[in-house]
Design an enzyme around this catalytic site. Structure first.
Site, PDB file in Angstrom:
ATOM      1  N   SER A 244     -42.515 -13.174 -32.269  1.00  0.00           N
ATOM      2  CA  SER A 244     -42.904 -12.549 -31.015  1.00  0.00           C
ATOM      3  C   SER A 244     -44.099 -11.636 -31.269  1.00  0.00           C
ATOM      4  O   SER A 244     -44.560 -11.514 -32.407  1.00  0.00           O
ATOM      5  CB  SER A 244     -41.747 -11.723 -30.453  1.00  0.00           C
ATOM      6  OG  SER A 244     -41.609 -10.547 -31.221  1.00  0.00           O
ATOM      7  N   LYS A 245     -44.535 -10.968 -30.208  1.00  0.00           N
ATOM      8  CA  LYS A 245     -45.720 -10.109 -30.331  1.00  0.00           C
ATOM      9  C   LYS A 245     -45.570  -9.035 -31.404  1.00  0.00           C
ATOM     10  O   LYS A 245     -46.544  -8.576 -31.970  1.00  0.00           O
ATOM     11  CB  LYS A 245     -46.032  -9.452 -28.984  1.00  0.00           C
ATOM     12  CG  LYS A 245     -46.509 -10.463 -27.973  1.00  0.00           C
ATOM     13  CD  LYS A 245     -47.483  -9.839 -26.984  1.00  0.00           C
ATOM     14  CE  LYS A 245     -47.998 -10.877 -26.010  1.00  0.00           C
ATOM     15  NZ  LYS A 245     -47.057 -11.203 -24.923  1.00  0.00           N
TER      16      LYS A 245
END
Ligand code: GLU
Length: 493
Positions: A244-245
């Site tokens: 994810s980010k």
């Protein structure tokens, strides 16, 4: 196998994610390996979350990776009538039904089942209802009537795990096909589109495994042949959590902006979960040649930025410098900072490309060449005890530069001639040093400091060529001026 057709079917609710790009790549190379077709379908029925900007990004990013649809791109939002006709068919045949249960009622049922430690499922209240016209004017959804025969199950083969997956129908809810706003759900639209497009194999993330039995039921109910299914495992960050980010860049466009080459990303993504022996460097052509589903790993892949950087350096190193200039300019927003496409810039780019892991890093290393002014940073300069001899050398060096034959400084964008020029500068420079009794080892640092203000720089001959006489002389004079100015404060000078 003939007539293989695959698809990538992203929802445009975000930028193209690295995981999506890998799914698209798997579908693309599988089709191409089999001489088949690959198509792109934009699943934009979630009107609230879908955005044009994401759709454009997905198409652009795929194009950048050379993943191109063989047919016109399909958008689900243009196909509502088609879905409507298949819903009518299911309703008419008693395979789907209207459901008028309110959200509150469904919530109540759900909470009760959870409290009883049971799987929350639709209670089937409207299954046998025959609604009249008046009732149909009130809000409703349309649900699929799952076959509830006691032993009914739905089976499919997963090509990655290479095993049959069987699900008891009683585990599957009477899922919604059309929402209250008349828009079809993912599970319904995906089946109609895959069937009508003639998709033969669906390769997608294993987060969709639970949707597959529902979709198989729909294929059967509609009398379509189901495609084959291959569910690929997730990509995880180094910490074992889903990528994810938090783990840094996750969208393809971000990698582009950070100076990664599409070849590197394609190579990296394909190796993230698929292998061909121990081959690490694979071009798109090679991937297409060797790709098969049986060598896709069953376990989750761990994203490793170091390896991606390693591949990126490999591809940067093997590129023509003029192409690299173009690629750097492509990711340079500010038009002032764009590089000139000329032999001087190419000379420097060529000498720096093997030391740069990204295009951004390469661009930073070019600053000394692009900028007119050189900063003499105290933390660099203070390491040296300059003396009078340095000024003597710089004076001679300036004369050497001025004495170079102008013909050496070719103007045409020809790399072969560049090699000859660099060779001549090298020979002339070595002659100059030996005549004076100096060595390269002694003098290289002073020249680097004069030309770049740094202890490391591209090779000196390339810099002389790229800067040209005038800029070289200016830098030598500036640096001599700087040394003279510190002489005043430095008694040892
Ligand atoms: N639109 C779905 C998604 O983005 C597609 C899933 C599928 O490939 O069937 O997850």
């Amino acid at each position: 196998m003939n007539n293989i057709k695959t698809r990538f079917a992203p929802s445009p609710t975000g930028y193209l994610h690295i995981g999506g790009a890998r799914t698209a790549l798997f579908n693309y190379v599988y089709a191409k390996h089999n001489g088949g077709k690959f198509v792109l379908r934009i699943e934009d029925t979630d009107l609230e979350r879908s955005e044009k900007i994401f759709e454009e990004d997905i198409i652009e990013s795929l194009k950048w990776l050379s993943i191109i649809s063989d047919e016109e791109i399909i958008r689900q939002s243009n196909r509502l009538e088609i879905y409507g006709s298949y819903i009518d068919k299911l309703l008419k045949e008693g395979k789907a039904y209207y459901c008028f249960c309110s959200k509150e009622l469904l919530e109540e049922d759900r909470n009760r089942l959870i409290a009883e430690n049971k799987k929350p499922m639709y209670a089937g209240r409207c299954r046998e209802l025959k609604p009249g016209e008046e009732l149909l004017k009130t809000p409703h959804v349309i649900r699929f009537k799952v076959n509830r025969d006691s032993s009914a199950s739905t089976v499919f083969k997963d090509l990655i795990r290479n095993q049959l997956i069987s699900v008891d129908n009683k585990e599957i809810d009477d899922f919604v096909l059309v929402r209250e706003d008349g828009i079809p759900t993912y599970n319904f639209a995906v089946v109609i589109d895959d069937a009508l497009s003639g998709i033969t194999c669906v390769i997608r993330g294993d987060d969709h495994v639970s949707n597959t039995p529902k979709q198989i039921m729909l294929y059967n109910a509609l009398g379509f042949n189901a495609p084959e299914f291959a569910h690929v495992s997730m990509i995880l960050g180094q910490d074992g959590k889903r990528l994810s980010k938090r783990h840094g860049a996750t969208s393809v466009n971000q990698y582009k902006k950070e100076g990664f080459l599409p070849e590197a990303l394609v190579n990296y993504l394909i190796r993230l979960g698929w292998s061909h022996g121990n081959d690490e460097i694979l071009s798109m052509e090679e991937i297409i040649k060797y790709f098969d589903l049986k060598n896709i790993s069953k376990s989750a892949a761990i994203f490793n930025t170091e390896k991606l950087l390693w591949l990126n350096s490999h591809y940067i190193k093997s590129k023509d410098p003029f192409i690299l200039i173009g690629l750097i300019n492509d990711i340079t927003d500010d038009s002032q900072s764009r590089l000139n496409v000329d032999i001087k810039t190419a000379a420097i780019v060529d000498s720096l490309k093997s030391r740069s892991k990204t295009l951004v890093e390469l661009r930073q290393k070019l600053d000394f060449f692009v900028n007119e002014t050189i900063e003499y940073k105290p933390q660099v300069m203070n390491e040296f005890n300059f003396n009078e001899n340095d000024l003597v050398f710089l004076k001679s060096f300036k004369e050497f530069i001025l004495g170079l034959d102008d013909k050496i400084f070719i103007k045409e964008n020809a790399l072969e001639s560049l090699k000859v020029s660099i060779e001549s500068i090298k020979n002339e420079f070595n002659d100059f040093l030996s005549k004076k009794g100096w060595t390269m080892k002694e003098k290289a640092m002073l020249i680097r400091l004069a030309f770049a203000g740094e202890k490391v720089s591209p090779p000196i001959y390339e810099i002389i060529f790229a800067l040209g006489k005038e800029r070289c002389v200016k830098r030598i004079e500036l640096f001599s001026g700087y040394l003279s100015s510190i002489k005043i404060y430095n008694s040892k000078f």
